[in-house]
Design a protein around this motif. Structure first.
Motif, PDB file in Angstrom:
ATOM      1  N   VAL A 111       0.901  -1.158   0.000  1.00 12.25           N
ATOM      2  CA  VAL A 111       0.000   0.000   0.000  1.00 12.25           C
ATOM      3  C   VAL A 111       0.936   1.203   0.000  1.00 12.25           C
ATOM      4  N   SER A 112       1.189   1.781  -1.198  1.00 14.14           N
ATOM      5  CA  SER A 112       2.208   2.824  -1.333  1.00 14.14           C
ATOM      6  C   SER A 112       1.663   4.238  -1.203  1.00 14.14           C
ATOM      7  N   LEU A 124      -7.451  -8.528   0.966  1.00  9.41           N
ATOM      8  CA  LEU A 124      -6.128  -8.572   0.357  1.00  9.41           C
ATOM      9  C   LEU A 124      -5.535  -9.944   0.622  1.00  9.41           C
ATOM     10  N   VAL A 125      -5.108 -10.628  -0.442  1.00 10.87           N
ATOM     11  CA  VAL A 125      -4.553 -11.974  -0.312  1.00 10.87           C
ATOM     12  C   VAL A 125      -3.238 -12.037  -1.073  1.00 10.87           C
ATOM     13  N   THR A 126      -2.190 -12.541  -0.417  1.00  9.28           N
ATOM     14  CA  THR A 126      -0.898 -12.710  -1.066  1.00  9.28           C
ATOM     15  C   THR A 126      -0.189 -13.934  -0.498  1.00  9.28           C
ATOM     16  N   GLY A 127       0.543 -14.607  -1.345  1.00  3.29           N
ATOM     17  CA  GLY A 127       1.384 -15.713  -0.899  1.00  3.29           C
ATOM     18  C   GLY A 127       2.675 -15.205  -0.298  1.00  3.29           C
ATOM     19  N   SER A 128       2.852 -13.896  -0.285  1.00  2.00           N
ATOM     20  CA  SER A 128       4.041 -13.244   0.243  1.00  2.00           C
ATOM     21  C   SER A 128       3.626 -12.329   1.394  1.00  2.00           C
ATOM     22  N   GLY A 129       4.216 -11.141   1.497  1.00  2.00           N
ATOM     23  CA  GLY A 129       3.915 -10.230   2.595  1.00  2.00           C
ATOM     24  C   GLY A 129       3.143  -9.007   2.151  1.00  2.00           C
ATOM     25  N   LEU A 130       2.610  -8.273   3.143  1.00  2.00           N
ATOM     26  CA  LEU A 130       1.899  -7.014   2.914  1.00  2.00           C
ATOM     27  C   LEU A 130       2.700  -5.895   3.566  1.00  2.00           C
ATOM     28  N   LEU A 131       3.165  -4.935   2.764  1.00  2.00           N
ATOM     29  CA  LEU A 131       3.904  -3.777   3.241  1.00  2.00           C
ATOM     30  C   LEU A 131       2.966  -2.580   3.217  1.00  2.00           C
ATOM     31  N   ILE A 132       2.741  -1.968   4.377  1.00  2.00           N
ATOM     32  CA  ILE A 132       1.798  -0.853   4.488  1.00  2.00           C
ATOM     33  C   ILE A 132       2.581   0.435   4.684  1.00  2.00           C
ATOM     34  N   LYS A 133       2.558   1.297   3.652  1.00  2.00           N
ATOM     35  CA  LYS A 133       3.273   2.568   3.690  1.00  2.00           C
ATOM     36  C   LYS A 133       2.328   3.757   3.746  1.00  2.00           C
ATOM     37  N   GLY A 139     -14.156   2.531   4.083  1.00  2.00           N
ATOM     38  CA  GLY A 139     -15.418   3.235   4.338  1.00  2.00           C
ATOM     39  C   GLY A 139     -16.328   2.447   5.249  1.00  2.00           C
ATOM     40  N   THR A 140     -17.485   2.054   4.727  1.00  2.00           N
ATOM     41  CA  THR A 140     -18.455   1.319   5.530  1.00  2.00           C
ATOM     42  C   THR A 140     -18.211  -0.190   5.524  1.00  2.00           C
ATOM     43  N   GLY A 141     -17.193  -0.638   4.789  1.00  2.00           N
ATOM     44  CA  GLY A 141     -16.888  -2.069   4.722  1.00  2.00           C
ATOM     45  C   GLY A 141     -15.776  -2.464   5.683  1.00  2.00           C
ATOM     46  N   ASN A 142     -15.310  -3.685   5.527  1.00  2.00           N
ATOM     47  CA  ASN A 142     -14.215  -4.220   6.347  1.00  2.00           C
ATOM     48  C   ASN A 142     -12.999  -4.481   5.474  1.00  2.00           C
ATOM     49  N   ILE A 143     -11.842  -4.506   6.108  1.00  2.00           N
ATOM     50  CA  ILE A 143     -10.604  -4.893   5.440  1.00  2.00           C
ATOM     51  C   ILE A 143     -10.165  -6.214   6.045  1.00  2.00           C
ATOM     52  N   ASN A 144      -9.961  -7.209   5.188  1.00  2.00           N
ATOM     53  CA  ASN A 144      -9.487  -8.517   5.629  1.00  2.00           C
ATOM     54  C   ASN A 144      -8.169  -8.795   4.926  1.00  2.00           C
ATOM     55  N   ILE A 145      -7.195  -9.296   5.687  1.00  2.00           N
ATOM     56  CA  ILE A 145      -5.858  -9.514   5.139  1.00  2.00           C
ATOM     57  C   ILE A 145      -5.439 -10.960   5.357  1.00  2.00           C
ATOM     58  N   ASN A 146      -4.954 -11.584   4.284  1.00  2.00           N
ATOM     59  CA  ASN A 146      -4.359 -12.913   4.353  1.00  2.00           C
ATOM     60  C   ASN A 146      -3.004 -12.811   3.663  1.00  2.00           C
ATOM     61  N   ALA A 147      -1.957 -12.594   4.448  1.00  2.00           N
ATOM     62  CA  ALA A 147      -0.607 -12.411   3.917  1.00  2.00           C
ATOM     63  C   ALA A 147       0.293 -13.492   4.500  1.00  2.00           C
ATOM     64  N   ALA A 148       0.587 -14.503   3.699  1.00  2.00           N
ATOM     65  CA  ALA A 148       1.363 -15.653   4.170  1.00  2.00           C
ATOM     66  C   ALA A 148       2.731 -15.240   4.708  1.00  2.00           C
ATOM     67  N   GLY A 149       3.302 -14.166   4.148  1.00  2.00           N
ATOM     68  CA  GLY A 149       4.631 -13.728   4.570  1.00  2.00           C
ATOM     69  C   GLY A 149       4.634 -12.681   5.671  1.00  2.00           C
ATOM     70  N   ILE A 151       2.642  -9.142   7.829  1.00  2.00           N
ATOM     71  CA  ILE A 151       2.155  -7.781   7.607  1.00  2.00           C
ATOM     72  C   ILE A 151       3.185  -6.826   8.195  1.00  2.00           C
ATOM     73  N   TYR A 152       3.623  -5.846   7.378  1.00  2.00           N
ATOM     74  CA  TYR A 152       4.699  -4.955   7.780  1.00  2.00           C
ATOM     75  C   TYR A 152       4.292  -3.490   7.640  1.00  2.00           C
ATOM     76  N   PRO A 153       3.893  -2.844   8.761  1.00  2.00           N
ATOM     77  CA  PRO A 153       3.608  -1.399   8.703  1.00  2.00           C
ATOM     78  C   PRO A 153       4.934  -0.643   8.594  1.00  2.00           C
ATOM     79  N   ASP A 154       4.997   0.322   7.687  1.00  2.00           N
ATOM     80  CA  ASP A 154       6.262   1.008   7.424  1.00  2.00           C
ATOM     81  C   ASP A 154       6.128   2.527   7.471  1.00  2.00           C
TER      82      ASP A 154
END
Length: 162
Positions: A111-112, A124-133, A139-149, A151-154
Motif C-alpha cells: 500500500v504505497s 487482500l490476499v498474497t502468498g508473500s507479505g503485505l507492506l503498508i506505507k 469506508g463502511t466495509g471491512n478490510i481482511n488480510i491474508n498475507a502468508a509472509g 504484515i509490515y507497517p512502514d
C-alpha cells in the motif's frame, strides 16, 4: 459504449501484443449489476480511466495478477511484467459488496499511497507479505488480510479502517 453485462463470471479480452494488459476507458463498463454474477479479472496491467467495473451489492469483484509472483501496488502505477498497480482513483471505479485483490500466487502487496474506498469489503490476499506505507480505508466495509509472509507497517500512524 454498451457495457458487458453477463450472468456468468467471465471477462474476455484480446491481448494482441501479449502485454497481459486491460484498459477500461471512454465510458466502457464491465458490469453484472442486473444479476448476481461475480467478475474475475486476471491481468498484469490494469487501467480504469473513465470506465468502471461494477457488480450488484451482493456480488464480488476479484482482481489478481495474470502471471504468478507479480507484485501488487495499491496506490501505485503498473510496471509491466513486475507490478500490477491499482491507484486510489481506479479503485474508486470498482464497486461491489466485496473486492478481492490478489491471491495465494500473488507476489507481495504494497500500500504505497493512501487508499480510501467508499463502501464494500476489501480482501487482500498474497502468498508473500503485505507492506503498508500509507492509509488503507474501506469506508463502511471491512478490510481482511491474508498475507502468508506477514504484515509490515512502514510508517507512523498506520491506519487500516473499515
Amino acid at each position: 459504449s454498451d457495457p458487458i453485462d453477463s450472468g456468468t463470471p467471465m471477462v474476455a479480452y484480446s491481448d494482441p501484443d501479449n502485454s497481459n494488459a486491460l484498459l477500461i476507458s471512454s465510458a466502457a463498463e464491465i458490469s453484472t449489476t442486473n444479476n448476481a454474477a461475480n467478475i474475475s479479472i486476471n491481468t498484469d496491467d490494469i487501467e480504469v480511466s473513465t470506465g468502471q467495473i461494477s457488480v450488484n451489492n451482493s456480488s464480488v469483484v476479484n482482481i489478481g495478477q495474470f502471471t504468478n509472483a507479480v507484485t501488487i501496488d495499491l496506490g501505485g502505477a503498473d510496471v509491466l511484467g513486475t507490478t500490477l498497480g491499482i491507484t486510489d482513483a481506479e479503485l474508486d471505479k470498482i464497486t461491489g459488496a466485496t473486492i478481492n485483490i490478489g491471491n495465494t500466487n500473488s507476489g507481495g502487496i504494497t500500500v504505497s499511497s493512501a487508499i480510501t474506498h467508499a463502501a464494500g469489503n476489501i480482501n487482500l490476499v498474497t502468498g508473500s507479505g503485505l507492506l503498508i506505507k500509507a492509509t488503507l480505508g474501506a469506508g463502511t466495509g471491512n478490510i481482511n488480510i491474508n498475507a502468508a509472509g506477514g504484515i509490515y507497517p512502514d510508517f507512523s500512524g498506520v491506519d487500516l479502517s473499515g
